[in-house]
Scaffold this active site. Structure first.
Site, mmCIF file in Angstrom:
data_model
loop_
_atom_site.group_PDB
_atom_site.id
_atom_site.type_symbol
_atom_site.label_atom_id
_atom_site.label_comp_id
_atom_site.label_asym_id
_atom_site.label_seq_id
_atom_site.Cartn_x
_atom_site.Cartn_y
_atom_site.Cartn_z
ATOM 1 N N PHE A 3 -8.306 8.587 8.988
ATOM 2 C CA PHE A 3 -8.001 9.168 7.675
ATOM 3 C C PHE A 3 -9.246 9.036 6.805
ATOM 4 O O PHE A 3 -10.275 8.488 7.218
ATOM 5 C CB PHE A 3 -6.782 8.473 7.041
ATOM 6 C CG PHE A 3 -7.025 7.040 6.615
ATOM 7 C CD1 PHE A 3 -7.393 6.733 5.304
ATOM 8 C CD2 PHE A 3 -6.916 5.986 7.521
ATOM 9 C CE1 PHE A 3 -7.635 5.413 4.917
ATOM 10 C CE2 PHE A 3 -7.141 4.670 7.148
ATOM 11 C CZ PHE A 3 -7.508 4.390 5.824
ATOM 12 N N ASP A 27 -7.770 -3.703 -0.176
ATOM 13 C CA ASP A 27 -8.610 -2.803 -0.963
ATOM 14 C C ASP A 27 -9.866 -2.558 -0.154
ATOM 15 O O ASP A 27 -10.493 -3.500 0.347
ATOM 16 C CB ASP A 27 -8.933 -3.348 -2.349
ATOM 17 C CG ASP A 27 -9.348 -2.201 -3.270
ATOM 18 O OD1 ASP A 27 -8.516 -1.299 -3.500
ATOM 19 O OD2 ASP A 27 -10.508 -2.172 -3.735
ATOM 20 N N TYR A 74 -12.558 9.051 4.971
ATOM 21 C CA TYR A 74 -13.934 9.455 5.275
ATOM 22 C C TYR A 74 -14.264 9.380 6.774
ATOM 23 O O TYR A 74 -15.419 9.585 7.161
ATOM 24 C CB TYR A 74 -14.922 8.567 4.506
ATOM 25 C CG TYR A 74 -14.830 8.686 2.993
ATOM 26 C CD1 TYR A 74 -15.578 9.627 2.296
ATOM 27 C CD2 TYR A 74 -13.986 7.845 2.267
ATOM 28 C CE1 TYR A 74 -15.500 9.734 0.914
ATOM 29 C CE2 TYR A 74 -13.898 7.942 0.881
ATOM 30 C CZ TYR A 74 -14.654 8.886 0.212
ATOM 31 O OH TYR A 74 -14.554 8.982 -1.159
ATOM 32 N N ASN A 95 -0.762 4.003 1.153
ATOM 33 C CA ASN A 95 -1.587 4.804 2.060
ATOM 34 C C ASN A 95 -1.010 4.712 3.480
ATOM 35 O O ASN A 95 -1.043 3.660 4.116
ATOM 36 C CB ASN A 95 -3.033 4.264 2.001
ATOM 37 C CG ASN A 95 -3.994 5.033 2.873
ATOM 38 O OD1 ASN A 95 -3.654 5.431 3.978
ATOM 39 N ND2 ASN A 95 -5.206 5.216 2.391
ATOM 40 N N THR A 139 0.841 -1.211 0.000
ATOM 41 C CA THR A 139 0.000 0.000 0.000
ATOM 42 C C THR A 139 0.866 1.248 0.000
ATOM 43 O O THR A 139 2.001 1.227 0.501
ATOM 44 C CB THR A 139 -0.926 0.044 1.237
ATOM 45 O OG1 THR A 139 -1.761 1.207 1.164
ATOM 46 C CG2 THR A 139 -0.140 0.100 2.535
ATOM 47 N N ARG A 199 -11.020 -2.923 8.552
ATOM 48 C CA ARG A 199 -9.602 -3.318 8.443
ATOM 49 C C ARG A 199 -9.175 -4.149 9.656
ATOM 50 O O ARG A 199 -8.429 -5.122 9.529
ATOM 51 C CB ARG A 199 -8.736 -2.051 8.321
ATOM 52 C CG ARG A 199 -7.240 -2.270 8.143
ATOM 53 C CD ARG A 199 -6.567 -1.009 7.622
ATOM 54 N NE ARG A 199 -7.140 -0.616 6.352
ATOM 55 C CZ ARG A 199 -8.001 0.406 6.211
ATOM 56 N NH1 ARG A 199 -8.320 1.186 7.239
ATOM 57 N NH2 ARG A 199 -8.527 0.660 5.028
#
Ligand code: ITT
Length: 194
Positions: free
Chosen positions: A148, A68, A150, A9, A7, A178
């Protein structure tokens, strides 16, 4: 155990390190000098998760996992869904994404939504999938500065008087999409090493 998380992110990396705990050292592609923008051409979370894991595994020659994830809003027919990261613009502009989401919903009272996450763990080229879902609704305005994406507009059913961005990292991880998916992956890895 050292494990590569496919990732770019940083929020995901931080949360994965917290969720997996001290038994894991989570390494990012950037830590390995890889800064490629992986094209997510799939139409489902599972397909895109596999694409990212296979890409980084091919590039590094290492086992790895990918995540994802995205926000699915009932009143918007499941949007932004797999397009969550690039909902408003081509980049990962979280502020613009939230502004677009609130504008699309307007004063609609039907605000039910859920975060979904599919983690793909590639071990010796074989994919293993782990999933999580966090049910909730979309707030009428932003609140909080944790997490982070939304998080400032997502009110989880488990904490109906605050947004995910108002929860501590531990409280978010305990209920998040997650958190669920990565705890399943962690349990699978522990089982396998027994
Ligand atoms: P990588 O593909 O490099 O992992 P990404 O951010 O592009 O990073 P995705 O394609 O999976 O990842 O898009 C996920 C988007 O969904 C993310 O950018 C957020 O906008 C949103 N999202 C996912 N999980 C979230 C969470 O826990 N809190 C808030 N927003 C989240």
């Amino acid at each position: 155990m050292k494990i590569v998380f496919a990732t770019a992110n940083k929020g995901k990396i931080r949360e994965a390190s917290e969720i997996l705990g001290p038994g894991f050292e989570v390494v990012s592609p950037a830590d390995l000098g890889i800064f490629d923008d992986i094209e997510e051409t799939g139409s489902t979370f599972r397909e895109n998760s596999l694409i990212k894991a296979e890409y980084i595994s091919r590039k590094t020659g290492l086992d790895c996992f990918a995540d994802d994830s995205g926000l699915c809003v009932d009143a918007l027919g499941g949007a932004p869904g797999v397009h969550s990261a690039r909902y408003a613009t081509d980049g990962h502009d979280f502020e613009a994404n939230i502004a677009k989401l609130l504008a699309e919903l307007g004063d609609n009272q039907q605000r039910k939504a859920r975060f979904r996450c599919v983690v793909t763990l590639l071990v010796a080229g074989v994919p293993h999938f782990f999933e999580g879902t966090c049910e909730g609704s979309i707030a009428f305005s932003k609140a909080g500065c944790g997490g982070f994406g939304y998080d400032p507009v997502f009110i989880p059913d488990a904490w109906p008087d605050r947004t995910l961005a108002e929860l501590s990292p531990d409280d978010k991880n305990a209920i998040s999409h997650r958190g669920q998916a990565l705890r399943l992956m962690s349990a699978w890895l522990s089982d396998k090493s027994r």
